[in-house]
Enzyme design. Structure first.
Site, PDB file in Angstrom:
ATOM      1  N   ILE A 136       0.830  -1.212   0.000  1.00  0.00           N
ATOM      2  CA  ILE A 136       0.000   0.000   0.000  1.00  0.00           C
ATOM      3  C   ILE A 136       0.867   1.266   0.000  1.00  0.00           C
ATOM      4  O   ILE A 136       0.509   2.285  -0.604  1.00  0.00           O
ATOM      5  CB  ILE A 136      -1.011  -0.015   1.178  1.00  0.00           C
ATOM      6  CG1 ILE A 136      -2.062   1.082   1.025  1.00  0.00           C
ATOM      7  CG2 ILE A 136      -0.312   0.131   2.513  1.00  0.00           C
ATOM      8  CD1 ILE A 136      -3.076   0.807  -0.038  1.00  0.00           C
TER       9      ILE A 136
ATOM     10  N   SER B 214      11.448   0.614   7.584  1.00  0.00           N
ATOM     11  CA  SER B 214      10.901  -0.670   7.170  1.00  0.00           C
ATOM     12  C   SER B 214      11.981  -1.723   7.393  1.00  0.00           C
ATOM     13  O   SER B 214      13.173  -1.427   7.258  1.00  0.00           O
ATOM     14  CB  SER B 214      10.507  -0.616   5.684  1.00  0.00           C
ATOM     15  OG  SER B 214       9.837  -1.784   5.304  1.00  0.00           O
ATOM     16  N   ARG B 215      11.560  -2.936   7.748  1.00  0.00           N
ATOM     17  CA  ARG B 215      12.563  -3.977   7.952  1.00  0.00           C
ATOM     18  C   ARG B 215      13.299  -4.275   6.650  1.00  0.00           C
ATOM     19  O   ARG B 215      14.492  -4.464   6.632  1.00  0.00           O
ATOM     20  CB  ARG B 215      11.922  -5.254   8.500  1.00  0.00           C
ATOM     21  CG  ARG B 215      11.895  -5.254  10.028  1.00  0.00           C
ATOM     22  CD  ARG B 215      11.189  -6.467  10.554  1.00  0.00           C
ATOM     23  NE  ARG B 215       9.866  -6.562   9.945  1.00  0.00           N
ATOM     24  CZ  ARG B 215       8.912  -7.383  10.360  1.00  0.00           C
ATOM     25  NH1 ARG B 215       9.128  -8.180  11.379  1.00  0.00           N
ATOM     26  NH2 ARG B 215       7.735  -7.419   9.770  1.00  0.00           N
TER      27      ARG B 215
ATOM     28  N   LYS C  90      -5.787   3.015   7.342  1.00  0.00           N
ATOM     29  CA  LYS C  90      -6.939   2.338   7.938  1.00  0.00           C
ATOM     30  C   LYS C  90      -6.675   0.842   8.049  1.00  0.00           C
ATOM     31  O   LYS C  90      -5.922   0.348   7.214  1.00  0.00           O
ATOM     32  CB  LYS C  90      -8.226   2.603   7.160  1.00  0.00           C
ATOM     33  CG  LYS C  90      -8.172   2.392   5.656  1.00  0.00           C
ATOM     34  CD  LYS C  90      -8.041   1.084   4.983  1.00  0.00           C
ATOM     35  CE  LYS C  90      -8.795  -0.108   5.417  1.00  0.00           C
ATOM     36  NZ  LYS C  90      -8.545  -1.258   4.480  1.00  0.00           N
TER      37      LYS C  90
ATOM     38  N   ASP D 288     -11.001  -6.053   6.401  1.00  0.00           N
ATOM     39  CA  ASP D 288      -9.965  -5.104   5.953  1.00  0.00           C
ATOM     40  C   ASP D 288     -10.458  -4.331   4.733  1.00  0.00           C
ATOM     41  O   ASP D 288     -10.436  -3.093   4.740  1.00  0.00           O
ATOM     42  CB  ASP D 288      -8.636  -5.826   5.694  1.00  0.00           C
ATOM     43  CG  ASP D 288      -7.556  -4.845   5.273  1.00  0.00           C
ATOM     44  OD1 ASP D 288      -6.891  -4.292   6.153  1.00  0.00           O
ATOM     45  OD2 ASP D 288      -7.415  -4.604   4.053  1.00  0.00           O
TER      46      ASP D 288
END
Lengths: 303, 303
Positions: free
Chosen positions: B11, B33-34, B87, B165
């Protein structure tokens, strides 16, 4: 003031009828129930009939299970009567918000009661915890569903809440006494293979608080919570009715009247002041547990 | 204004990075971010490092799944940065309330975004529905989870919300456009035998509104809602992006910028005015569905 009681089942007979009888403010004037009745009190079988026949009854108290409650509650408010709801105040958060809006539009009082908050030790526990640092909390709420809800299949139906029906009493105390609001960080629920609501649940909250709810407790029943704080150890036992500080039971306050009489005394004030009291925080934590919780399927349950 | 993006997954790459790049207000200054990164942008692997290294970045946007989001969100707010949440804004209602209190205490802006509310047809639908009597509504939200969430096992874990979701996007539109608040009256959910979140759900709301959410839709995808009213028929198709009145497509408004660019434009205003925007009504309806809904066990699901 005249009051009608709707839903003449176990909780009405055990608690509401005696509390109203003992109140200097309230007179039980009518009941509404498909089959239950109270000796000497005018009995109706439908809410619409009662509301039409008795415009003099300005307040209605509902002791129905959560799922059928909304339609009746809505009708009472639309008829311009004050309304008192047994816990939990509905099957969903959104329907209770709808009732709040309706009560406000009608200019009547709505009271979403939490009887366990009126237990003897709760106010003392809240006062003692104020300003202390909480290190750890543990809630154990284990009871025998066959004893307290004999044959009440609705409790295991969808929306019946299962073990959260008693567990929400613990949550109502917890949300009352803690100095800061709680939030859920994890949950696990045991659903009997033949049922739609959990028979046991284990909850983790921020601030290092755990809760263990179980409906399968035989023998001695447990409704305890304990807290380790910067200022010592607090235990509330017997569903909030016994307060211990550092292992010593504190003296009960003699002017406290017991859970249901205290609720009806609150309702007197709310109606007189045209105020409402709707705190959904215990119910939100239950909804959060259903949303976040892992589900285990366990042995089928029959009453 | 400088902004950091946390959680460089699908996303973020599909929507957030292009929306920030197209914005006259925002400059993507760091990512956390990993494993993901954005070409040419300073990349961190942990939120604490980024917050410590870049005090000049006053705003952080989170695109993490709901369950790990809270801890990161809390750290961002404690560091006194403005925060924007993809969201749903969290795994539970109570944790988002905790973030709201924290943002208020820190004097920073918190924006719980609902991207579907920014779809092209939504504002027009809301304006058209205002003042009309609603007779019936029907929401169909059916998509292929393998296409939109390839291999994202978190979505079927406890707290991942499953079909809610995408379904919460429909609920975010519904709660935005209807003239009166909604409440849930019934729900049924299908849980794959090997998963902790539902793959399909059917919801009943008051006001004669039904919703059908399904993650197993192959072929054409459907994100539609239709309403029969006293003033005619309204349909919103393509996730709120196409508005039809009485079967005729209405002209799109050329000045609307698309969902994610519109969210970042809102965030600009919130930060400038030091306001927050946290509407939990879509999430409350999901929590209500989990609380009230019947559970069916259906075929196991593998990506």
């Amino acid at each position: 003031m005249k009051i009608a009681l709707v839903g003449i089942g176990k909780i009405a007979v055990d608690q509401h009828v005696p509390a109203i009888a003992a109140s200097p403010d309230w007179e039980l004037t009518a009941t509404v129930s498909r089959s239950g009745r109270v000796n000497g009190i005018e009995a109706f079988t439908g809410i619409s009939e009662m509301l039409a026949a008795r415009p003099d009854i300005e307040t209605v108290s509902l002791c129905l299970p959560p799922v059928p409650r909304f339609a009746v509650a809505q009708e009472v408010l639309r008829a311009g009567r004050h309304l008192m709801l047994e816990k939990p105040p509905g099957a969903t958060l959104s329907e209770v918000h709808a009732l709040e809006r309706l009560a406000q539009a009608q200019g009547v009082s709505l009271f979403a009661t939490w009887h366990s908050r009126m237990a003897y030790g709760v106010a003392g526990a809240k006062a003692w915890l104020a300003g202390k640092q909480l290190h750890r909390g543990r809630i154990i709420w284990r009871e025998d569903v066959r004893k307290w809800h004999p044959g009440q299949d609705w409790i295991f139906e969808a929306g019946g809440m299962g073990v959260f029906d008693p567990g929400i009493n613990a949550l109502s105390i917890l949300t009352e006494i803690l100095p800061t609001p709680l939030h859920l960080t994890g949950a696990e629920m045991d659903f009997p293979a033949n049922r739609q609501a959990p028979i046991a649940a284990r909850l983790d909250f921020a601030q290092n608080i755990q809760a263990d709810f179980d409906f399968r407790q035989e023998g001695p029943q447990t409704w305890d919570m304990e807290f380790e704080t910067s200022g010592g150890h607090l235990a509330l036992r017997m569903g909030g009715n016994m307060l211990e500080i550092d292992g010593k039971e504190t003296a009960g306050e003699s002017d406290i009247m017991g859970e249901y009489p205290a609720l009806y005394a609150c309702m007197t004030e709310l109606v007189r002041d045209r105020r409402s009291d709707v705190d959904l925080s215990p119910m939100m934590l239950v909804a959060d547990a259903f949303t976040l919780g892992r589900r285990n399927i366990v042995d089928a349950f029959e009453f």
